[in-house]
Design an enzyme around this catalytic site. Sequence first.
Site, PDB file in Angstrom:
ATOM      1  N   GLN A  51      43.223  43.873  52.332  1.00 25.81           N
ATOM      2  CA  GLN A  51      42.531  45.051  51.846  1.00 25.81           C
ATOM      3  C   GLN A  51      41.722  45.681  52.978  1.00 25.81           C
ATOM      4  O   GLN A  51      41.756  45.196  54.101  1.00 25.81           O
ATOM      5  CB  GLN A  51      41.629  44.691  50.674  1.00 25.81           C
ATOM      6  CG  GLN A  51      42.391  44.235  49.447  1.00 25.81           C
ATOM      7  CD  GLN A  51      41.478  44.017  48.244  1.00 25.81           C
ATOM      8  OE1 GLN A  51      40.308  44.353  48.218  1.00 25.81           O
ATOM      9  NE2 GLN A  51      42.046  43.391  47.220  1.00 25.81           N
TER      10      GLN A  51
ATOM     11  N   GLU B 267      50.533  46.772  47.665  1.00 27.01           N
ATOM     12  CA  GLU B 267      49.804  45.571  48.058  1.00 27.01           C
ATOM     13  C   GLU B 267      50.703  44.767  48.988  1.00 27.01           C
ATOM     14  O   GLU B 267      51.777  44.315  48.581  1.00 27.01           O
ATOM     15  CB  GLU B 267      49.386  44.715  46.853  1.00 27.01           C
ATOM     16  CG  GLU B 267      48.273  45.336  46.012  1.00 27.01           C
ATOM     17  CD  GLU B 267      47.715  44.385  44.967  1.00 27.01           C
ATOM     18  OE1 GLU B 267      47.725  43.151  45.184  1.00 27.01           O
ATOM     19  OE2 GLU B 267      47.267  44.890  43.915  1.00 27.01           O
TER      20      GLU B 267
ATOM     21  N   TYR C  42      53.065  39.512  49.392  1.00 28.13           N
ATOM     22  CA  TYR C  42      52.129  38.978  50.376  1.00 28.13           C
ATOM     23  C   TYR C  42      52.821  37.955  51.271  1.00 28.13           C
ATOM     24  O   TYR C  42      53.695  37.203  50.814  1.00 28.13           O
ATOM     25  CB  TYR C  42      50.935  38.311  49.684  1.00 28.13           C
ATOM     26  CG  TYR C  42      49.969  39.289  49.056  1.00 28.13           C
ATOM     27  CD1 TYR C  42      48.955  39.869  49.818  1.00 28.13           C
ATOM     28  CD2 TYR C  42      50.066  39.647  47.706  1.00 28.13           C
ATOM     29  CE1 TYR C  42      48.061  40.766  49.253  1.00 28.13           C
ATOM     30  CE2 TYR C  42      49.173  40.543  47.136  1.00 28.13           C
ATOM     31  CZ  TYR C  42      48.175  41.109  47.915  1.00 28.13           C
ATOM     32  OH  TYR C  42      47.298  41.992  47.358  1.00 28.13           O
TER      33      TYR C  42
ATOM     34  N   ASN D 188      48.308  47.781  36.637  1.00 29.56           N
ATOM     35  CA  ASN D 188      48.474  46.983  37.846  1.00 29.56           C
ATOM     36  C   ASN D 188      49.033  45.619  37.462  1.00 29.56           C
ATOM     37  O   ASN D 188      48.504  44.952  36.569  1.00 29.56           O
ATOM     38  CB  ASN D 188      47.122  46.799  38.543  1.00 29.56           C
ATOM     39  CG  ASN D 188      47.157  45.704  39.598  1.00 29.56           C
ATOM     40  OD1 ASN D 188      47.663  45.903  40.694  1.00 29.56           O
ATOM     41  ND2 ASN D 188      46.641  44.532  39.261  1.00 29.56           N
ATOM     42  N   GLU D 189      50.099  45.225  38.100  1.00 32.42           N
ATOM     43  CA  GLU D 189      50.695  43.908  37.886  1.00 32.42           C
ATOM     44  C   GLU D 189      50.791  43.560  36.391  1.00 32.42           C
ATOM     45  O   GLU D 189      50.276  42.544  35.930  1.00 32.42           O
ATOM     46  CB  GLU D 189      49.902  42.838  38.650  1.00 32.42           C
ATOM     47  CG  GLU D 189      49.990  43.032  40.149  1.00 32.42           C
ATOM     48  CD  GLU D 189      49.381  41.883  40.960  1.00 32.42           C
ATOM     49  OE1 GLU D 189      48.824  40.935  40.360  1.00 32.42           O
ATOM     50  OE2 GLU D 189      49.476  41.930  42.204  1.00 32.42           O
TER      51      GLU D 189
ATOM     52  N   GLU E 219      39.228  46.963  46.556  1.00 39.61           N
ATOM     53  CA  GLU E 219      39.047  46.402  45.213  1.00 39.61           C
ATOM     54  C   GLU E 219      37.647  45.821  45.072  1.00 39.61           C
ATOM     55  O   GLU E 219      37.033  45.394  46.050  1.00 39.61           O
ATOM     56  CB  GLU E 219      40.090  45.301  44.969  1.00 39.61           C
ATOM     57  CG  GLU E 219      40.033  44.694  43.566  1.00 39.61           C
ATOM     58  CD  GLU E 219      41.201  43.763  43.276  1.00 39.61           C
ATOM     59  OE1 GLU E 219      41.312  43.282  42.142  1.00 39.61           O
ATOM     60  OE2 GLU E 219      42.014  43.524  44.207  1.00 39.61           O
TER      61      GLU E 219
END
Length: 519
Positions: free
Chosen positions: A372, A323, A267, A200-201, A54
């Site tokens: 990432q 993610e 996460y 995204n999201e 990203e």
Amino acid sequence: MSRMFRRTAAALLIAAQAFSAGQAAPDAVSITATVHGDRPGPIYDRHIFTQFAEHLGNGIYGGLWVGNDKTIPNTRGFRNDVVGALKQLGVPVVRWPGGCFADEYHWREGIGPRAQRLVKVNTHWGGVTEPNAVGTHEYMDLVEQLGAEAYISGNVGNGTPREMAEWVEYMTAPAGSLADERARNGHPAPFKVQMFGIGNELWGCGGNMRPEYAADETRRYATFVVVPVNTKIVKIASGANEGDTNWTDVIMRESGKQVDALSLHYYTVPGGFAHKASSTQFDESGWAETLSRALVMDDLITRHSAVMDKYDPAKKVFLAVDEWGTWYAEEPGTHAGFLRQQNTLRDALVAAINLNIFAKHADRVRLTAIAQMVNVLQAMVLTDGPKMVLTPTYHVFMMYKPYMDGTVLPIDLHAPNYSYGKWSMPAVTASAVRDKTGVVHVGLANLDPNRPATVSANLDGLNAHQASGQVLTAGAMNALNSFDRPNTVMPAPFTGARIAGDTLTLTLPPKSVVMVELH
């Protein structure tokens, strides 16, 4: 081989072999398991090893891209050392340009002569200027250098269906005005775009949408992601945040037929986002909390898969965990919003835990992307100017690399719990895969930082006679690879696995990842 490397490898080998004899150490935990070679399961899709890059901190600029900086060897702007390391890892796919950055990315700002590209402020990450030096053509050059596939996240947040449709046409059309424009910018042939994210999201930085509205937007935008005849593009919808199964239910019910996959983001955040902990300064409580939180991935995938099964029992729509990884407080002295953190042996265990979990759910999970790739969160590689170091997580991915496109073999594991304070979890996690050459690989992670674990595994339906392997461990829970000491945490040969009849026995060192090959 450098003197430092020889000393480090020798020390690791001695440490590993101290636990590798067929007899258990006095305080070893006893584990029993069965590897079902006679019940082959789904394919462990190579896309599970997807990487995420990203426009965030030094993930792109400085980490991958150095432009015209002649002091760092590069190929058309991308640094040779990082690309070489990632290519050796066999990176199958790179997700780009975000993340939240994708929610305000306008592709036309990143094409044409670089000196004429619009310079903007990256409002999501650090408030720094974004030069747009890395745009569509540069990204495509990167994936070509890596031999990888393209996974592009489209802008649903503040973009339009027309903008998204024209981007796809610009990249993929063999002829027409947008193909002519692409040719004028240096690439006459169409680009290969294997995957495209429909936002995204959308529940967060992608627009703070309700699931019903997001489902309608997904249907609308997906309609205009059109590629040439005889060309396939995988459309991935913006899925749920962590345990929001209602989001999954609504998206699958209302727009499941318009997409090929649904994403999931989770996460591992010890302390929670409001009180993120240090990536390096932690005790056993921080170790146990982090690994316990990593294991939540199993339950999340189970629950989201059950919802998807209601609408798609044939599992045509796959779950893309695009993610995942650890998220700690930023390293002291680094730029706020750059999300730079160190990477320790603890992160190596988190990586192994997740890669083992994905094997269990390989029928539904066919793509995942750790966050990432370089210099951001749980990175494969860290850089500082011309210096580069490979992280413990990189080495775990290399150990699991033979899993790519292999056949999952079910494994039943019976392990006592490792507990510390309020945190309790199975002491060992494992998975098994038969690779494309027929070799069986068994990946094991001993989560207990204090006690070895002796494993006795029945090998049902496997005609194995020899075993060899690698082990990743270190003396301290927070051991890491620095630019000055890059080989502190890295794999060493593991020679303690034994096969007698149809039984495999081995002893895992404390806080270790072991990969065994059965021949």
